[in-house]
Structure formats: structure tokens, C-alpha cells
Enzyme design. Structure first.
Site, PDB file in Angstrom:
ATOM      1  N   ASP A  15       0.943  -1.314   0.050  1.00  0.00           N
ATOM      2  CA  ASP A  15       0.025  -0.127  -0.116  1.00  0.00           C
ATOM      3  C   ASP A  15       0.928   1.257  -0.021  1.00  0.00           C
ATOM      4  O   ASP A  15       1.877   1.332   0.431  1.00  0.00           O
ATOM      5  CB  ASP A  15      -0.926  -0.037   1.127  1.00  0.00           C
ATOM      6  CG  ASP A  15      -0.159  -0.049   2.639  1.00  0.00           C
ATOM      7  OD1 ASP A  15       0.839  -1.113   2.669  1.00  0.00           O
ATOM      8  OD2 ASP A  15      -0.727   0.395   3.439  1.00  0.00           O
ATOM      9  N   GLU A  21      -0.659  -2.097   5.431  1.00  0.00           N
ATOM     10  CA  GLU A  21       0.312  -1.843   6.411  1.00  0.00           C
ATOM     11  C   GLU A  21       0.120  -0.570   7.098  1.00  0.00           C
ATOM     12  O   GLU A  21       0.795  -0.549   8.330  1.00  0.00           O
ATOM     13  CB  GLU A  21       1.694  -2.366   5.913  1.00  0.00           C
ATOM     14  CG  GLU A  21       2.822  -2.646   6.990  1.00  0.00           C
ATOM     15  CD  GLU A  21       3.107  -1.228   7.658  1.00  0.00           C
ATOM     16  OE1 GLU A  21       3.628  -1.162   9.022  1.00  0.00           O
ATOM     17  OE2 GLU A  21       3.509  -0.182   6.802  1.00  0.00           O
TER      18      GLU A  21
END
Length: 392
Positions: free
Chosen positions: A78, A136
Site C-alpha cells: 500500500d 500496512e
């Protein structure tokens, strides 16, 4: 390890990383990123699972031609809600979103490792599990969902690597035991009584209360935490007021807390609640306090940290292999390490002169040569750990 194969994958790694950097996606919305990863893995003949951890997680598995243990390798995929201010040709094309922490590089490195193993399947001992994890950067993190969807089933050990701009390119660093902190968050809403700026005695100034609270919170670490322990309380946001001549009725204060142990974490939380209560009472304001527990600390297995040091010294005899200081950043790799032995380590990706932009900065970038070091380390550690003699 076949260095010729790895060298041949360098340009692919750079291309994959730059593609991802141009097209970043926020946590749990990594739809195109996930598709890009899974399509590549399937094209190489790997056994692939899509749609994990809420929809964008990807896993792949490869069984080698020789007996051995099952080793998992993980990358996060991400990006962050930050505007890219670089002037490179691979600058983000998505307004307000960029890979400002290196997850694009982590993905490219793990793709290279997966591709390497498909080209050397027969000489590979054991099984490799490749985990491409979403979210994350956003609590509660994607690791919990990946684990719930079976990412660690049958796994004997797990490893992850973070490119790290504070270290010069080529440095390899980790430490046994506690390595990265708990990234907790807090929010305080202060409720006062608005009024005319020229008549402050008729109001309860929420903004003044918030300003006093920002200062008061800093005394927790300096006066309540043992100086031999580590803790950080950082206020990242203070929002209040609607006009220059109006005393603010409400103020919001929010930030983050970083600790390494349950005892210090509990102490800081308790003292925060006390400081918020007393500060607001002193100023005649009401309040709402919320504390959000983030990831556990990253605690490396002692034996696996020694393995990383040993492999690094063997693969890179001229490099600086460093015992890292604990880092106050957080990482949800911690959840994997609560379940399986393993190690999280850093590979330097910054300039030698220390002028690289820090992580989460609008001009963050990396020395892309670090990806080759990271990929070699992932493969080297996995191969060493996969040996049946590695079992304890």
C-alpha cells in the site's frame, strides 16, 4: 544462489517498482496493484490466491525439487495519502497519493525473488510462500487478515525486509529481540464554551486548553517514564477555531504514542488520561479521550536474527552489516512474528551523505540498487533457513 539470474532481473525490478510508484493505491484499496502482482505470479506458473485480507491481498506458493522446510517471505503493497513532490519521470500520477515508504520497492523485490525461484525450482529446497500484504499503513493493518486467510499455514519461518533511507545504500541491519515499536494513536476532543474574543471571561477557551494540553503531554515521557526505557508522545494534529474574533468552543488534539513494552505502554496511556483530565478541569472544559492500540512491537527471534547477520556477511563480505538501534516506527510484521520464528531487517537505500528525504516525506525516494541487495538477502536467508538442518 545464482547471481547471474538475479542480475538479469535488475531491470525488471526497476520497471516494476517505477510502474507501482506511478500508480499508487491507498491501504485496502490496492485493486490494480493486487491484479498486477497476481497476474505476474500466475504467468510464471505459481500457485496463486487472490482477494485475501479483505480483498487485495495476494499469496503464491512454490514447491522446490528438493526436500526442505516451508519459508514465507512478505512484502507490503500500500501507499500513503501524501502528494508526490519529486521531479522524476516515475512520479506518482495519482493526486494526493504516493509510495512514500518504499512499499513499491518491497513488492518489486519479492516479485524478483518469486521469479528467481520459478527459474530455479528444481534446485530449491523446501517450499516458498510469497505474501503480498495490503494495508500496512492503516490500523488494524493487513497482516491479521492475511494470517486469518492462511498465510502462515504450514510455514516454519518468515522473513521481511524494509528499504531504509536513513541508512546508506548497501548497509544491512537488524537486531535480535525488540526492534520496532507499538504505533498507538490517540484523539482528544475538548469541549469549551464559545464566545466573543473581546469578552474572554464569558467563555471557556477550547483552543487555549488544547495548546496547554500539547505542552502538558510532553511531560509524560520526560517526567513519568524511566529514562532507561524508550517512549515517544507526538502530537500531530491540533484543529480549532472558526474566526479571528471568536473564542473556539471545540478543539481536537491527536497524535501517536510509541513504546516497546506492555508496561511502558500501559503507563503512558494511564498518564495521558490523567493529564488530559487535569488540564481540561483546570481550564473548565469537558473532554472525550480515545486511545487506539496499534500493532504489537516487532520482536525478532534471536536465532533468526543471527541467521540474517550470518547470511549478510557471507553474501556481502564488503558491506556494513550493522546491529541496528531500536526504531520507533511501527510495523504489522509483528503479527507474523507472534506466530512464527523469523526476522525483520533493513537494507540501506539512502544517499551516502545522509541527505535523502525521510520516509513519509513528499520527496521520498530510494537508491534502486538497494532492491538487488534486498532480493539477494531474501533468497539467501530463505535458502539457509529452508535446510532441514535449520530446524531447532
Amino acid at each position: 544462489m545464482n547471481d547471474e539470474t538475479l542480475q538479469s532481473l535488475c531491470s525488471d525490478m526497476v520497471n516494476w517498482r517505477r510502474h507501482l510508484h506511478r500508480h499508487p493505491e491507498l491501504s485496502f484499496k490496492e485493486y490494480e496493484t493486487s491484479r498486477f502482482i497476481a497476474d505476474l505470479l500466475e504467468s510464471w506458473g505459481l500457485e496463486v490466491r487472490r482477494g485475501l485480507a479483505g480483498g487485495t491481498g495476494v499469496m503464491a506458493k512454490l514447491t522446490g525439487g528438493r526436500p526442505g522446510r516451508t519459508i514465507a517471505l512478505r512484502a507490503d503493497i500500500d501507499a500513503l495519502p501524501i502528494e508526490d513532490e519529486k521531479s522524476t519521470e516515475y512520479k506518482s500520477t495519482v493526486q494526493g497519493v504516493m509510495h512514500a515508504c518504499g512499499h513499491d520497492a518491497h513488492t518489486a523485490q519479492l516479485l524478483a525473488a518469486a521469479r528467481y525461484y520459478t527459474l530455479h525450482r528444481e534446485e530449491t529446497a523446501g517450499t516458498r510462500v510469497f505474501i503480498f500484504q495490503p494495508g500496512e499503513e492503516f490500523l488494524p493493518g493487513g497482516a491479521v487478515g492475511m494470517i486469518a486467510d492462511g498465510a502462515l499455514e504450514g510455514v516454519d519461518a518468515i522473513y521481511g525486509v524494509h528499504v531504509w533511507s536513513p541508512f546508506p545504500a548497501g548497509v544491512i541491519a537488524t537486531r535480535p529481540g525488540p526492534f520496532m515499536a507499538c504505533p498507538d494513536e490517540f484523539e482528544v476532543e475538548i469541549i469549551g464554551r464559545g464566545g466573543h474574543a473581546g469578552l474572554p471571561h464569558q467563555a471557556v477557551d477550547a483552543l487555549m486548553t488544547g495548546a496547554a494540553l500539547v505542552n502538558a503531554l510532553q511531560t509524560i515521557v520526560s517526567r513519568s517514564v524511566n529514562p532507561l526505557d524508550s517512549a515517544v508522545v507526538s502530537v500531530g494534529q491540533l484543529h480549532s477555531g472558526t474566526a479571528r474574533n471568536v473564542i473556539a468552543e471545540r478543539c481536537s488534539v491527536s497524535g501517536t504514542v510509541r513504546t516497546f513494552t506492555p508496561e511502558v505502554r500501559a503507563l503512558v496511556r494511564r498518564r495521558m488520561e490523567e493529564v488530559v483530565r487535569h488540564t481540561c478541569e483546570t481550564h473548565g472544559a469537558e473532554y472525550r479521550f480515545q486511545f487506539f492500540e496499534g500493532y504489537p512491537p516487532v520482536v525478532n527471534d534471536d536465532h533468526e536474527a543471527k541467521r540474517v547477520f550470518s547470511v549478510a556477511a557471507s553474501l556481502f563480505p564488503e558491506a556494513e552489516v550493522r546491529l541496528a538501534d531500536p526504531i520507533m516506527a511501527g510495523e504489522d510484521f509483528s503479527y507474523y512474528l507472534e506466530q512464527k520464528p523469523g526476522c525483520f531487517f533493513m537494507v540501506g537505500a539512502g544517499r551516502d551523505d545522509g541527505t535523502s528525504a525521510p520516509h513519509h516525506h513528499p520527496k521520498f525516494d530510494i537508491d534502486e540498487q538497494a532492491m538487488l541487495v534486498a532480493a539477494r538477502m531474501l533468497i539467501g536467508v530463505a535458502d539457509d533457513s529452508a535446510s532441514l538442518s535449520a530446524a531447532r
